[in-house]
Design a protein around this motif. Structure first.
Motif, PDB file in Angstrom:
ATOM      1  N   PHE A 130      10.033 -22.308  29.720  1.00 46.16           N
ATOM      2  CA  PHE A 130      10.404 -22.670  28.351  1.00 46.16           C
ATOM      3  C   PHE A 130       9.700 -21.767  27.341  1.00 46.16           C
ATOM      4  CE2 PHE A 130       9.934 -25.251  24.483  1.00 46.16           C
ATOM      5  CZ  PHE A 130      11.273 -25.459  24.212  1.00 46.16           C
ATOM      6  N   LEU A 131       8.444 -21.435  27.616  1.00 45.07           N
ATOM      7  CA  LEU A 131       7.698 -20.579  26.700  1.00 45.07           C
ATOM      8  C   LEU A 131       8.175 -19.129  26.764  1.00 45.07           C
ATOM      9  CD1 LEU A 131       4.107 -21.999  27.184  1.00 45.07           C
ATOM     10  CD2 LEU A 131       5.630 -22.312  25.234  1.00 45.07           C
ATOM     11  N   ASN A 132       8.807 -18.745  27.860  1.00 48.54           N
ATOM     12  CA  ASN A 132       9.283 -17.378  28.022  1.00 48.54           C
ATOM     13  C   ASN A 132      10.805 -17.341  27.808  1.00 48.54           C
ATOM     14  OD1 ASN A 132       9.187 -14.699  28.501  1.00 48.54           O
ATOM     15  ND2 ASN A 132       8.527 -14.843  30.632  1.00 48.54           N
ATOM     16  N   ALA A 133      11.248 -17.879  26.695  1.00 51.34           N
ATOM     17  CA  ALA A 133      12.682 -18.010  26.432  1.00 51.34           C
ATOM     18  C   ALA A 133      13.367 -16.657  26.315  1.00 51.34           C
ATOM     19  CB  ALA A 133      12.904 -18.827  25.167  1.00 51.34           C
ATOM     20  N   ASP A 134      12.684 -15.644  25.816  1.00 52.03           N
ATOM     21  CA  ASP A 134      13.300 -14.318  25.677  1.00 52.03           C
ATOM     22  C   ASP A 134      13.661 -13.737  27.035  1.00 52.03           C
ATOM     23  OD1 ASP A 134      13.123 -14.381  22.938  1.00 52.03           O
ATOM     24  OD2 ASP A 134      11.157 -13.383  22.899  1.00 52.03           O
ATOM     25  N   LYS A 135      12.759 -13.880  28.000  1.00 54.78           N
ATOM     26  CA  LYS A 135      13.026 -13.359  29.338  1.00 54.78           C
ATOM     27  C   LYS A 135      14.174 -14.129  29.996  1.00 54.78           C
ATOM     28  CE  LYS A 135      11.060 -12.240  33.774  1.00 54.78           C
ATOM     29  NZ  LYS A 135       9.947 -12.367  34.693  1.00 54.78           N
ATOM     30  N   VAL A 136      14.202 -15.436  29.822  1.00 62.74           N
ATOM     31  CA  VAL A 136      15.277 -16.256  30.386  1.00 62.74           C
ATOM     32  C   VAL A 136      16.616 -15.857  29.770  1.00 62.74           C
ATOM     33  CG1 VAL A 136      16.190 -18.609  30.548  1.00 62.74           C
ATOM     34  CG2 VAL A 136      13.760 -18.179  30.944  1.00 62.74           C
TER      35      VAL A 136
ATOM     36  N   ALA B 215      19.822 -14.173  31.725  1.00 65.31           N
ATOM     37  CA  ALA B 215      21.132 -14.828  31.638  1.00 65.31           C
ATOM     38  C   ALA B 215      22.181 -13.859  31.082  1.00 65.31           C
ATOM     39  CB  ALA B 215      21.043 -16.075  30.757  1.00 65.31           C
ATOM     40  N   GLY B 216      21.792 -13.057  30.108  1.00 64.65           N
ATOM     41  CA  GLY B 216      22.704 -12.058  29.556  1.00 64.65           C
ATOM     42  C   GLY B 216      23.102 -11.018  30.590  1.00 64.65           C
ATOM     43  N   LYS B 217      22.143 -10.589  31.410  1.00 64.12           N
ATOM     44  CA  LYS B 217      22.446  -9.609  32.463  1.00 64.12           C
ATOM     45  C   LYS B 217      23.443 -10.178  33.465  1.00 64.12           C
ATOM     46  CE  LYS B 217      18.100  -7.028  32.422  1.00 64.12           C
ATOM     47  NZ  LYS B 217      16.885  -6.715  33.187  1.00 64.12           N
TER      48      LYS B 217
END
Length: 64
Positions: free
Chosen positions: A8-14, A18-20
């Motif tokens: 949850f804290l690493n939302a940018d990586k998630v 997901a975009g990839k």
């Protein structure tokens, strides 16, 4: 901290992962459709115009 908290804290990586995945699925789908349409175009072109045009260009007359 639980696994949920770290993700949850690493939302940018998630979001990036997901975009990839989404882009890869769309790219694969688009390539499949482009290939399918190209195949259909080739088949229709061959059925309706292809052989007669090639034979006439080679100077061979068709029996009609």
């Amino acid at each position: 901290m639980t696994t949920f908290g770290r993700q949850f804290l690493n939302a940018d990586k998630v979001a990036e992962e997901a975009g990839k995945v989404a882009m890869e699925k769309m790219r694969n789908s688009a390539l499949m459709w482009v290939g399918f349409v190209a195949f259909l175009f080739a088949v229709f072109n061959r059925l309706f115009r292809g052989p007669h045009r090639l034979l006439s260009m080679a100077g061979i007359r068709l029996l009609s």
